[in-house]
Design a protein around this motif. Structure first.
Motif, PDB file in Angstrom:
ATOM      1  N   CYS A  76      -6.769   3.543   0.045  1.00 45.18           N
ATOM      2  CA  CYS A  76      -6.645   2.230  -0.581  1.00 45.18           C
ATOM      3  C   CYS A  76      -7.738   1.338   0.004  1.00 45.18           C
ATOM      4  O   CYS A  76      -7.773   1.129   1.216  1.00 45.18           O
ATOM      5  CB  CYS A  76      -5.267   1.639  -0.316  1.00 45.18           C
ATOM      6  SG  CYS A  76      -5.038   0.012  -1.065  1.00 45.18           S
ATOM      7  N   ILE A 124       0.861  -1.181   0.000  1.00 44.69           N
ATOM      8  CA  ILE A 124       0.000   0.000   0.000  1.00 44.69           C
ATOM      9  C   ILE A 124       0.898   1.233   0.000  1.00 44.69           C
ATOM     10  O   ILE A 124       1.648   1.457   0.937  1.00 44.69           O
ATOM     11  CB  ILE A 124      -0.949  -0.010   1.214  1.00 44.69           C
ATOM     12  CG1 ILE A 124      -1.874  -1.216   1.119  1.00 44.69           C
ATOM     13  CG2 ILE A 124      -1.728   1.296   1.294  1.00 44.69           C
ATOM     14  CD1 ILE A 124      -2.697  -1.467   2.361  1.00 44.69           C
ATOM     15  N   ARG A 182      -8.739  -4.129  -5.653  1.00 48.08           N
ATOM     16  CA  ARG A 182      -8.346  -2.973  -4.850  1.00 48.08           C
ATOM     17  C   ARG A 182      -8.623  -1.699  -5.619  1.00 48.08           C
ATOM     18  O   ARG A 182      -8.462  -1.650  -6.829  1.00 48.08           O
ATOM     19  CB  ARG A 182      -6.904  -3.059  -4.369  1.00 48.08           C
ATOM     20  CG  ARG A 182      -5.834  -3.053  -5.407  1.00 48.08           C
ATOM     21  CD  ARG A 182      -4.424  -2.969  -4.824  1.00 48.08           C
ATOM     22  NE  ARG A 182      -4.090  -4.103  -3.994  1.00 48.08           N
ATOM     23  CZ  ARG A 182      -3.167  -4.081  -3.036  1.00 48.08           C
ATOM     24  NH1 ARG A 182      -2.469  -2.999  -2.818  1.00 48.08           N
ATOM     25  NH2 ARG A 182      -2.910  -5.132  -2.318  1.00 48.08           N
ATOM     26  N   ILE A 221      -7.366   2.112  -5.650  1.00 50.42           N
ATOM     27  CA  ILE A 221      -6.247   2.940  -5.191  1.00 50.42           C
ATOM     28  C   ILE A 221      -6.551   4.378  -5.569  1.00 50.42           C
ATOM     29  O   ILE A 221      -6.714   4.701  -6.748  1.00 50.42           O
ATOM     30  CB  ILE A 221      -4.934   2.461  -5.829  1.00 50.42           C
ATOM     31  CG1 ILE A 221      -4.683   1.008  -5.438  1.00 50.42           C
ATOM     32  CG2 ILE A 221      -3.784   3.371  -5.428  1.00 50.42           C
ATOM     33  CD1 ILE A 221      -3.595   0.321  -6.221  1.00 50.42           C
TER      34      ILE A 221
END
Length: 155
Positions: free
Chosen positions: A81, A76, A93, A95
């Motif tokens: 996130c 990360i 995910r 981001i």
């Protein structure tokens, strides 16, 4: 399900607890955040609105400074996130806000649709198959006259 924090957006403060929850829950959304990042606060507001509508998914947030090993392990580097876990495996995910229009004014419906596409929430949990119809076209940045901080509340 409520006793397992389903239908709520809760905070986890321990790395071992994050690992346990992501491994044991069938579907789980974890927001890795920092309290000093404005975009993390925006993401929090959207997830708080979505969580009560999806009892089959656990929604939690984790302060990145509390879980340094996990932040390193999951690579990360950009906040916010949001990591989606399905049956203990990282499924997807998000981001930053890149996939949400790269704009702070994205709608709650946009985030909910994106989570549904990842399979971490079930779009059939919504009546008539509509995702967040009550939020359509609304942004957290929309402002009610009685809301001085600019956060829109649908309650």
């Amino acid at each position: 399900m409520r006793e397992k924090e389903h239908g709520r957006y809760s905070e986890i403060t321990d790395e071992k607890e994050v690992i346990r929850i992501t491994a044991q829950e069938a579907r789980c959304v974890i927001h890795f955040y920092h309290r000093d990042f404005g975009r993390c606060q925006i993401m929090d507001k959207h997830l708080e609105l979505i969580a009560p509508h999806h009892f089959k998914t656990r929604f939690s947030r984790v302060f990145v400074e509390s879980v340094p090993w996990l932040v390193e392990k999951l690579h990360i580097k950009i906040l916010p996130c949001v990591i989606c876990f399905v049956n203990g495996v990282t499924k997807d995910r998000l981001i930053g806000f890149e996939e949400l229009g790269n704009d702070d004014a994205f709608t709650t419906a946009t985030l909910e649709l994106r989570l549904a596409q990842s399979g971490v929430i079930d779009s059939r949990e919504r009546k008539a198959g509509n995702l967040v119809t009550q939020y359509a076209g609304r942004s957290i940045r929309d402002k009610d006259e009685e809301d001085e901080e600019g956060w829109r509340s649908d309650e």
